[in-house]
Design a protein around this motif. Sequence first.
Motif, short mmCIF file in Angstrom:
data_model
loop_
_atom_site.label_atom_id
_atom_site.label_comp_id
_atom_site.label_asym_id
_atom_site.label_seq_id
_atom_site.Cartn_x
_atom_site.Cartn_y
_atom_site.Cartn_z
N ILE A 107 -3.60 39.54 -14.63
CA ILE A 107 -3.68 38.90 -16.04
C ILE A 107 -3.47 38.13 -16.16
CG2 ILE A 107 -4.47 39.84 -17.99
CD1 ILE A 107 -5.80 42.56 -17.18
N SER A 108 -3.46 37.42 -16.78
CA SER A 108 -2.34 35.98 -16.98
C SER A 108 -2.58 35.58 -18.99
CB SER A 108 -1.83 34.94 -16.47
OG SER A 108 -2.96 34.30 -16.29
N VAL A 123 -6.36 34.71 -22.00
CA VAL A 123 -6.94 35.15 -21.06
C VAL A 123 -7.46 35.30 -19.78
CG1 VAL A 123 -5.99 37.27 -20.84
CG2 VAL A 123 -5.87 37.24 -22.81
N ASN A 124 -6.91 35.40 -18.79
CA ASN A 124 -7.74 34.97 -17.70
C ASN A 124 -6.61 35.60 -16.41
OD1 ASN A 124 -8.43 33.21 -15.56
ND2 ASN A 124 -6.42 33.30 -14.81
N ILE A 149 -2.86 27.89 -15.28
CA ILE A 149 -3.17 27.61 -16.11
C ILE A 149 -4.57 26.71 -15.65
CG2 ILE A 149 -3.31 25.85 -18.00
CD1 ILE A 149 -0.51 26.69 -18.81
N THR A 150 -6.11 26.86 -15.46
CA THR A 150 -7.09 25.48 -14.90
C THR A 150 -8.42 27.09 -15.49
OG1 THR A 150 -7.22 28.29 -12.96
CG2 THR A 150 -5.50 26.30 -12.51
N ALA A 151 -9.37 25.92 -14.72
CA ALA A 151 -10.47 26.53 -15.52
C ALA A 151 -11.39 27.45 -14.15
CB ALA A 151 -11.45 25.48 -14.94
N PRO A 152 -12.25 27.82 -14.35
CA PRO A 152 -12.58 29.33 -13.35
C PRO A 152 -12.47 28.45 -12.03
CG PRO A 152 -13.52 29.28 -16.10
CD PRO A 152 -12.89 27.90 -15.81
N THR A 153 -12.46 30.29 -11.60
CA THR A 153 -12.34 29.66 -10.08
C THR A 153 -13.47 30.60 -9.33
OG1 THR A 153 -10.43 30.90 -9.41
CG2 THR A 153 -10.16 28.14 -9.88
N THR A 156 -11.68 33.92 -10.64
CA THR A 156 -11.50 34.52 -11.67
C THR A 156 -12.50 35.95 -12.18
OG1 THR A 156 -11.59 32.65 -12.44
CG2 THR A 156 -12.37 33.77 -14.04
N VAL A 157 -12.56 36.58 -12.67
CA VAL A 157 -12.83 37.97 -13.19
C VAL A 157 -13.47 37.74 -14.99
CG1 VAL A 157 -12.55 40.35 -13.27
CG2 VAL A 157 -11.57 39.58 -11.21
N PHE A 158 -12.73 36.99 -15.52
CA PHE A 158 -12.33 37.14 -16.50
C PHE A 158 -11.95 35.90 -17.36
CE2 PHE A 158 -9.91 39.30 -18.98
CZ PHE A 158 -8.91 40.11 -18.94
#
Length: 617
Positions: A107-108, A123-124, A149-153, A156-158
């Motif tokens: 989590i970042s 929060v990613n 710092i990216t778009a969802p992949t 990605t969990v949330f």
Amino acid sequence: MNLKGNERPQITFDKFETKHDVVMMDSYTEKILPFKYSPSFLEKTIAHNGEISIGYLLQISDEIAYVTGTKHLDVPSCLHRVSSHILTASVENFHLILPDTVQDIRISGHAVNIGTSSIEVLVNAEIISCADNTLGIRAKLKDLTGNCITAPTSNTVFIAKFNMVAVNIETGKPAKTNSLISTNSKERTAQELANFLKNTSYISNKDTTVSTNGRPETSKSASNLEADAFDKRKNSMGGYKLVKDTTLQSAFIVTPQDRSVLGYLFGGKTLRYVYEIAYITARMFVGSNVRMFSLDEAKFHSKVNVGSTIKLTARVIYSSEDDNMFQVKVISNLSDCNGTFGSAEAMTANFTFLSLDKKIRNVVPRTLKENELYIEGLVFGETKKCHRAGQYITNRQLRLAQKDTKACSCTAALKIIQHLDNPNVVTFCQTKAHVNHVPGDWDEVRTFSLPSEAIKIIEDQLKVAAAVEMTTLLYMFASDENASISIWLNVKLAEQNYCIFEINLSVYNDGKKQFAFGFQSPMQVSIMRISQSFCLDATHSISSRSDEVLYTLVTRHPQTGKGFPVAYMVTNNQTAIPIKLWLDHLRIKSSFVPMNITIDRSIMEVNAIKEALPVSA
């Protein structure tokens, strides 16, 4: 917390120190959750169904957002050393996609958008692998910070957006934050993603008609609301359940273990508690297994002290048979000193759940309040208050130069509604009229903030100007610099009726080439003549010659209420002589008779003012 990020020197800001620009990665924070790698860690965080506890993820996400916001403030974490602190104001669009099996998760968080006192934190959470790591999790992942710092992949969990606010610890009022600079395309993409997440919901209504004022067409009056709305929904459904029959309540006492460093109930704990009652409500409504699809919105309305009793009320407010999804709203209320729960809400949250095994039943509102909740499930919106709402009461004696407050107790409000079944249509409705001021008057100018678009244009122009080598000197009227200044003062400005001050200081300094010159426009002279209080300050390093100084006199503009410069002087003599001669000139030529002058700690300026303006001194 075992946190990681770009390390910066810890600075304690003085109460009056100006905040500075920071970049996005300065606030980067991360935490590794080794659910798969560490069985002992999983044992502490596992849910009843063997999956990762969603309540725990909500709590940790709030902690990440808190630390990220604190890093952006660039202050030490010790409470007694800082003047401001971070609180969670709201959470938007916590869209969850849990993996089918237990995986390690990172989590970042990082700040993406900044207001005057607000900080938007993205929060990613994403799946990682902690296997084959002999040096420890953090050592293996230390070089991955720049890619977060990216778009969802697919991993990605949330991705969720937390809205944080900086507050002054002593007064509890909003505090100014640092500004944010985006330095590359990835950071700008993150800002666009945060904007996209605003007010997004995942339930689409397909079978209820809503009028342009945001109410069901059956809602013609309070008397027939219950019967009409209930009969229409009931007749169009097979199995149904009343909203009131889905209600579940619980209560708890806030313990010291639940508090934050400020001593109040921690936002992450609150999110965990409201999720648990929302989940139980969802299971009872379906009668089978459910999974949280998203936390659409959570708002924190007030601070909660240790020892307070909190009542949580959860109910299903909307359901969609087509999607097999439904919304659960949770409201928390505080009890007063008599043990009575008031109507004031400490926190509200809207969850969307998905039924995994069974077809859901439709939920039917029957009362006026339930219909309002049902509408809340159909539309998303917000209410904006007038920028002159509220009332400011000073705790100090009024000063002559005190700026007028823009708060005038205006009660005007604008309700903004977006329908989920037609998201391209947004309804604006002014629910109350403006009072105590007239929008559009000249006096309103001083109360407006500069639009973000205008600020962006100014920033872009400054960046372009800084990158271009200046080859043309705009105000060079002669090859000799002294001659050019003389032409500018005595010809160019004189043609515009400027009041000019110019003196050769060589006679005071054994023939050294020293000078002093100043100027005032006709408007500046007129404002000076009607003003009583001024500020005098010096700006150093105005040129490549280190001894040159710009002195500025500033007063409060009578119409805008903001600072307005009324006189300038440039000199390369850093004694009291040029200041004294300049003030003499202003007194004679511009009727400069101030009641008081505010300066910083400069004995030289004090001596000059006492000699030139004994009345003010």
